[in-house]
Design a protein around this motif. Structure first.
Motif, PDB file in Angstrom:
ATOM      1  N   ARG A  18      -0.636   4.425  -6.524  1.00 20.80           N
ATOM      2  CA  ARG A  18       0.269   3.796  -5.558  1.00 20.80           C
ATOM      3  C   ARG A  18       1.442   3.098  -6.233  1.00 20.80           C
ATOM      4  O   ARG A  18       1.291   2.499  -7.295  1.00 20.80           O
ATOM      5  CB  ARG A  18      -0.488   2.758  -4.722  1.00 20.80           C
ATOM      6  N   GLU A  60       3.996 -13.676  10.286  1.00 15.52           N
ATOM      7  CA  GLU A  60       4.619 -12.808   9.283  1.00 15.52           C
ATOM      8  C   GLU A  60       6.097 -13.135   9.100  1.00 15.52           C
ATOM      9  O   GLU A  60       6.596 -13.099   7.962  1.00 15.52           O
ATOM     10  CB  GLU A  60       4.456 -11.343   9.678  1.00 15.52           C
ATOM     11  N   ASP A 116       2.634  -4.630  -0.585  1.00 14.34           N
ATOM     12  CA  ASP A 116       2.687  -3.414   0.225  1.00 14.34           C
ATOM     13  C   ASP A 116       2.668  -2.228  -0.728  1.00 14.34           C
ATOM     14  O   ASP A 116       2.977  -2.365  -1.921  1.00 14.34           O
ATOM     15  CB  ASP A 116       3.947  -3.384   1.081  1.00 14.34           C
ATOM     16  N   ARG A 144       3.847  -3.449  15.097  1.00 17.13           N
ATOM     17  CA  ARG A 144       2.973  -3.053  13.986  1.00 17.13           C
ATOM     18  C   ARG A 144       1.631  -3.771  14.014  1.00 17.13           C
ATOM     19  O   ARG A 144       0.592  -3.182  13.718  1.00 17.13           O
ATOM     20  CB  ARG A 144       3.689  -3.330  12.663  1.00 17.13           C
ATOM     21  N   ARG A 186       6.154  -6.527  -3.494  1.00 16.48           N
ATOM     22  CA  ARG A 186       5.773  -7.729  -2.751  1.00 16.48           C
ATOM     23  C   ARG A 186       5.937  -7.516  -1.248  1.00 16.48           C
ATOM     24  O   ARG A 186       6.932  -6.944  -0.806  1.00 16.48           O
ATOM     25  CB  ARG A 186       6.609  -8.932  -3.196  1.00 16.48           C
ATOM     26  N   THR A 187       4.949  -7.962  -0.490  1.00 14.42           N
ATOM     27  CA  THR A 187       5.003  -7.846   0.956  1.00 14.42           C
ATOM     28  C   THR A 187       6.284  -8.481   1.492  1.00 14.42           C
ATOM     29  O   THR A 187       6.635  -9.594   1.121  1.00 14.42           O
ATOM     30  CB  THR A 187       3.779  -8.535   1.594  1.00 14.42           C
ATOM     31  N   VAL A 231       3.714  -0.162  -5.621  1.00  9.37           N
ATOM     32  CA  VAL A 231       3.484  -1.433  -4.928  1.00  9.37           C
ATOM     33  C   VAL A 231       4.683  -2.349  -5.112  1.00  9.37           C
ATOM     34  O   VAL A 231       5.406  -2.277  -6.099  1.00  9.37           O
ATOM     35  CB  VAL A 231       2.197  -2.133  -5.441  1.00  9.37           C
ATOM     36  N   VAL A 280      -5.191  -1.880  -2.231  1.00 13.64           N
ATOM     37  CA  VAL A 280      -3.893  -2.515  -2.489  1.00 13.64           C
ATOM     38  C   VAL A 280      -4.129  -3.998  -2.769  1.00 13.64           C
ATOM     39  O   VAL A 280      -4.761  -4.690  -1.967  1.00 13.64           O
ATOM     40  CB  VAL A 280      -2.959  -2.351  -1.280  1.00 13.64           C
ATOM     41  N   ARG A 326      10.832  -4.924   0.672  1.00 16.57           N
ATOM     42  CA  ARG A 326      10.923  -3.469   0.500  1.00 16.57           C
ATOM     43  C   ARG A 326      11.880  -3.134  -0.647  1.00 16.57           C
ATOM     44  O   ARG A 326      12.956  -3.739  -0.762  1.00 16.57           O
ATOM     45  CB  ARG A 326      11.411  -2.830   1.798  1.00 16.57           C
TER      46      ARG A 326
END
Length: 311
Positions: free
Chosen positions: A285, A42, A174, A32, A289-290, A287, A169, A293
């Motif tokens: 959107r 990450e 995310d 990615r 938290r990064t 949304v 965003v 999921r």
């Protein structure tokens, strides 16, 4: 098959032949992001550790997965295939984890939703009704505020899923587009703009005091972006309902979501004013938290918005 020839013994269990989830997640991050260093950050490990994990996975599988160069990291053809398979494994693991979490949770599980005002008032009720049909035992709490407040709730782990209306965003989140919206300029029928035949120009809009949502709201962000931050507030109000009421009273022109003023336009309590030279459309959107999921009820609600949304 002879031992020591580099091939896995056919009797060996999957645990010995399939890379662990951490390695697969690292490979997905490399695919990615196009960078082993960024992928390492990450997933929370050092770059040397990430390089070692990729090499170990390549030895385990017997194929080269990543080509490394000063310009970044690129998947080999074999790496691209393995990445597709890895994505399915990780998604299956996430579904497994969600099921285990549900087993440990209360029967009437909880869902905390934070939504910006327009979505909370005009879209979310229908989505929650559909969710209740799927999950009648899920207790839902809703926190309504502007888009900035929604981001704060999510980042503080005070909400499981959020909905925002801004131009971008928020950092640390995310997102997935669930609908499209357009801002329109409205005014009371007695205002001079209600009778004009030519569209309002960006300069006129910027120089005219307007009834606006407060800073931090998605509506205000879109207007400020369109006018370069030159909008002049006549009133700054924290709810769509208050902005509408002020516009209907004749206080001045307002800028609102098309979703919010359909009834007032049909009843001629407000009149839409044509504007030329600027774009006032926006994405709505979901949304979260990064790296977190949505699962369980949050995942189901997200699925409903994508099914029923406009984009």
């Amino acid at each position: 098959m002879a031992e020591g020839d580099g091939s896995a013994h056919p009797a060996a269990g999957l645990a010995h032949r399939v890379p662990d989830l951490g390695a697969l997640e690292l490979l997905l991050a490399v695919a990615r992001l196009g960078s082993l260093g960024r992928a390492a950050r990450e997933v929370g490990i050092t770059q040397p550790a990430a390089s070692s994990r990729i090499r170990s996975m390549e030895r385990q599988l017997g194929v080269a997965l990543v080509d490394r160069s000063p310009r970044g990291s690129r998947l080999t053809d074999a790496g691209a295939l393995v990445t597709d398979w890895a994505r399915r494994i990780v998604e299956a693991a996430e579904a497994f984890d969600a099921g285990v979490q549900a087993l440990r949770g209360r029967r009437d599980s909880r869902l905390r939703v934070a939504a910006s005002m327009t979505i909370a008032e005009y879209l979310l009720p229908g989505w929650l009704i559909a969710l209740r049909a799927q999950r009648p035992d899920t207790a839902v709490s809703l926190l309504a505020g502007n888009s900035a407040a929604v981001a704060e709730r999510l980042l503080a782990d005070e909400a499981d899923l959020g909905f925002v209306e801004g131009v971008s965003v928020p950092a640390g989140l995310d997102a997935a587009v669930v609908a499209r919206d357009r801002l329109i300029v409205v005014t009371a029928p007695g205002h001079p703009w209600a009778r004009r035949r030519r569209p309002v120009t960006p300069g006129e809009l910027a120089s005219t005091p307007l009834i606006l949502r407060e800073e931090g709201s998605g509506t205000r962000q879109v207007l400020d972006a369109a006018l370069g931050g030159l909008a002049r507030p006549l009133l700054e109000l924290s709810s769509t309902t208050a902005v509408k009421a002020s516009a209907v009273s004749g206080a001045g022109p307002a800028v609102l979501s098309e979703l919010a003023v359909g009834e007032e336009l049909s009843a001629r309590r407000l009149v839409g004013v044509a504007v030329e030279g600027i774009r006032l459309d926006r994405a709505l959107r979901a949304v979260w938290r990064t790296g977190h999921r949505p699962t369980g009820p949050a995942r189901d609600l997200l699925g409903l918005t994508r099914h029923k949304g406009q984009g």
